[in-house]
Design an enzyme around this catalytic site. Sequence first.
Site: not given
Length: 159
Positions: A22, A99
Amino acid sequence: MKIMIIQGPNVNMLGVREVGIYGAMKMEEIHEQMKLAASQNNVELDFFQSNFEGEIVDKIQECLGTVDGIIINAAGYTHTSVAIRDAIAAVALPTIEVHISNVYRREEFRQKSLIAPVCSGTIVGFGPFGYHLALMGIIQICEQIKNLRAMQQAQQTNK
C-alpha cells in the site's frame, strides 16, 4: 460540487500496514493532496473512515441529497458486502471505487468486487494517485450530468 470520500476498514492504517503493498503514504496525506486538487477545481470534499460495515452503509445513505458523488475505497468489504453494494445502488449517485493496490495481481478472493457493478467506474493499482484519478473522474461525470440536466431544462422551457 460536493464529493464524499469514504474509506473502509484498515485504510486508517495506511503508511503502517503492509507498506510493500500500500505504500508509505498515510490516509491523512492522501486527503491533503485531494483537498489541494479539489480547491483547484472548485470542489468541496467531505471525508469519512470506518472499520464498521453498518457505519459505512449509514454514511452512503446520508449522501442522498447532500453530495453530488462518492469516491469509495471499501477495502476488504469490497469483496464481501452486499449491504454496501445495495446502499450504493439505492442512493444512485455517481460513485467511483478506488483500490491502492492492483487487486487483480493479488489473491483470487480480492479479484471479485461486489460493488463494481453499481459504481460508475473503478480505479485500481495506481497507489495513492488513484484517489486523484478518481477525483478527476467524478468531477467529469458530475459535470456531464449537470450539463445534461441543463439541456433537458432548456428543452422543457422551449416547448
